[in-house]
Scaffold this active site. Structure first.
Site, mmCIF file in Angstrom:
data_model
loop_
_atom_site.group_PDB
_atom_site.id
_atom_site.type_symbol
_atom_site.label_atom_id
_atom_site.label_comp_id
_atom_site.label_asym_id
_atom_site.label_seq_id
_atom_site.Cartn_x
_atom_site.Cartn_y
_atom_site.Cartn_z
ATOM 1 N N GLY A 61 0.853 -1.189 0.000
ATOM 2 C CA GLY A 61 0.000 0.000 0.000
ATOM 3 C C GLY A 61 0.884 1.232 0.000
ATOM 4 N N CYS A 120 -8.438 20.452 19.633
ATOM 5 C CA CYS A 120 -8.387 20.768 21.066
ATOM 6 C C CYS A 120 -7.868 19.607 21.899
ATOM 7 C CB CYS A 120 -9.760 21.227 21.537
ATOM 8 S SG CYS A 120 -10.075 22.895 20.973
ATOM 9 N N GLU A 121 -6.637 19.200 21.640
ATOM 10 C CA GLU A 121 -5.961 18.192 22.457
ATOM 11 C C GLU A 121 -4.485 18.536 22.468
ATOM 12 O OE1 GLU A 121 -6.746 14.080 22.232
ATOM 13 O OE2 GLU A 121 -8.774 14.328 21.420
HETATM 14 N N1 LLP Z 1 -2.241 -6.205 3.124
HETATM 15 C C1 LLP Z 1 -2.917 -6.197 4.265
HETATM 16 C C2 LLP Z 1 -3.775 -7.334 4.596
HETATM 17 C C3 LLP Z 1 -2.809 -5.104 5.138
HETATM 18 O O1 LLP Z 1 -3.485 -5.108 6.272
HETATM 19 C C4 LLP Z 1 -1.979 -4.015 4.793
HETATM 20 C C5 LLP Z 1 -1.849 -2.871 5.675
HETATM 21 C C6 LLP Z 1 -1.292 -4.064 3.566
HETATM 22 C C7 LLP Z 1 -1.434 -5.180 2.755
HETATM 23 C C8 LLP Z 1 -0.415 -2.945 3.074
HETATM 24 O O2 LLP Z 1 0.624 -2.656 3.925
HETATM 25 P P1 LLP Z 1 1.727 -1.567 3.494
HETATM 26 O O3 LLP Z 1 2.406 -2.051 2.253
HETATM 27 O O4 LLP Z 1 1.017 -0.290 3.246
HETATM 28 O O5 LLP Z 1 2.635 -1.483 4.650
HETATM 29 N N2 LLP Z 1 -1.779 3.094 9.150
HETATM 30 C C9 LLP Z 1 -0.442 2.541 9.254
HETATM 31 C C10 LLP Z 1 -0.252 1.349 8.364
HETATM 32 C C11 LLP Z 1 -1.296 0.289 8.590
HETATM 33 C C12 LLP Z 1 -1.201 -0.843 7.628
HETATM 34 C C13 LLP Z 1 -2.405 -1.701 7.702
HETATM 35 N N3 LLP Z 1 -2.386 -2.806 6.813
HETATM 36 C C14 LLP Z 1 0.566 3.629 8.963
HETATM 37 O O6 LLP Z 1 0.153 4.767 8.728
HETATM 38 O O7 LLP Z 1 1.769 3.404 9.022
#
Ligand code: LLP
Length: 422
Positions: free
Chosen positions: A280, A351-352
């Protein structure tokens, strides 16, 4: 002169506009995306392996704007979806069902039925979900998310495998899994995993990939023959410390090793299906910048605060994970810049007291009216934005490959805040 903008100037991030022009035209906070960088990242990943079964499955949770999804589709990636909302946006961006995998967890029966009705291949994350899915789609195909027992990630909150997480089915439960697929006449057509988010060296990912392949290989022959997809998950990291020259993830090295691994394994086992990676962040993080404006500056105790419209409703990664994002400062041409840097803490308008975007950063002295750019804000930034304090979700703009800019999402309005009220 601009105060701190070398990175974006070098890559012509804002195309034919200056960031101040974009901020003036569309207002702030504003997410700005660069099409050329997005396409380049897609191509980097598609080039990881030339194996005919290799593909890239973009994890839409990082950023689900359909304008970006359409570009990603044009580059040949497939997508995962994990909610009816993501599925809707994938479809809007032109992805047909065979290019969407439903990789989710703890779904209601209705949600699983919705994915099945849309002809998606669904990956279940527990035996309990497998049983529910079997009742819905007896005789169909299913995938299973396995937990290889190895986790990794930039923060405990994003490690998604190993004993300490809620994710996946333990390989120890394969007998029970097959009892359930047999009970409902389901074909296990794929296995997937995702060990966690943000690795900067390839070893852990490659080890986990080998573990999954070894598991696959141990399946009884008839079951092995049904496998169409092996998905190693995402987690590919990007260098957030741009101004410190942080090295990039060695994609060439990772690609060579992954290509070797899957090619040799497919030759050895006779597997003719697909191998997917599921990133992602790597796809979208670097093509996005959040623009905000400085509205106030003040000293409190030892701390010099810079007050902006970039609250954690707009960009919550620093608050949730203590994440670092580099910051640029854009000042109107001809305005003076104090060359001596000063430690400044950039905060938002929520507001935190935890509403801190950047702590004690040594930066050129900022003042009211400055426009700020938060780098690497294309992944998990807009997609995690909220209406907290009843603030509007920001607008999003795209810098096309020809350098022109257009809005791809308008800023919310008061009507949007009240739309669902009865
Ligand atoms: N596949 C699954 C099943 C996932 O749950 C995720 C991410 C991905 C692929 C992709 O992961 P990536 O390549 O983006 O690392 N909000 C957090 C990241 C949470 C990722 C959740 N799952 C942040 O901002 O660092």
């Amino acid at each position: 002169m601009f105060a701190r903008s070398t990175y974006t100037e070098t890559c012509r991030f804002f195309g034919d506009q200056t960031p101040r022009e974009l901020a003036d035209a569309y207002g702030t906070p504003l997410y700005v995306y660069n099409e050329s960088i997005l396409r380049q990242r897609c191509r980097d990943l598609m080039g990881l392996s030339a194996h005919p079964g290799f593909g890239v499955n973009y994890s839409v949770k990082a950023n689900a704007n359909p304008a970006l999804l359409s570009i990603i589709r044009e580059e040949g990636l497939v997508v995962d979806a994990m909610s009816p909302g993501e599925l809707h946006l994938d479809a809007l961006a032109g992805f047909p069902p065979e290019k969407i995998l439903y990789i989710s967890n703890n779904n209601s029966a209705e949600e699983l039925a919705h994915a099945a009705e849309n002809s998606l291949l669904v990956s279940v994350d527990s035996l309990s979900q497998l049983e529910t899915f079997g009742r819905i789609k007896a005789g169909g195909k299913v995938m299973a998310r396995l937990n290889p027992g190895i986790g990794a990630g930039h923060h405990a909150k994003v490690i998604t495998a190993g004993k300490a997480t809620k994710f996946g089915i333990s390989p120890d439960s394969l007998e029970e899994l097959f009892a359930l697929t047999d009970k409902y006449d389901l074909t296990l057509a794929g296995i997937n995993q995702h060990i966690g988010s943000l690795f900067m060296t390839p070893d852990g990912y490659l080890n986990a990939a080998s573990v999954l392949l070894t598991l696959a290989e141990k399946l009884p022959e008839a079951r092995f023959g049904n496998l169409e997809i092996i998905d190693f998950g995402g987690g590919f990291g990007i260098p957030y410390h741009k101004y410190d020259g942080e090295p990039r993830l060695g994609l060439a090295e990772l690609g060579a090793a992954l290509h070797g691994l899957i090619s040799a394994w497919a030759d050895k086992t006779g597997y003719r299906g697909r191998f997917l990676v599921e990133p992602g962040r790597y796809v979208v993080a670097e093509c996005g910048i959040a623009l905000g404006r400085v509205h106030a500056v003040k000293n409190n105790g030892q701390t010099h605060y810079v007050g902006t419209d970039l609250g954690f409703n707009v960009l919550m990664r620093p608050v949730l994970y203590d994440s670092f994002h580099d910051v640029e400062i854009y000042r109107a041409k001809g305005e003076q810049v104090d060359p001596k840097p000063m430690a400044q803490t950039i905060v938002g308008n929520i507001c935190e007291s935890g509403d801190i975007l950047a702590k004690e950063r040594l930066l050129p002295v900022m003042r009211e009216g400055d426009v700020l750019g938060v780098l690497d804000a294309g992944a998990y930034c807009f997609s995690m934005a909220s209406n907290y304090n009843q603030r509007f979700k920001p607008a999003e703009a795209l810098i096309a490959a020809d350098g022109s800019a257009r809005l791809i999402r308008r800023r919310e309005t008061l009507e949007d805040l009240t739309r669902c009220l009865l």
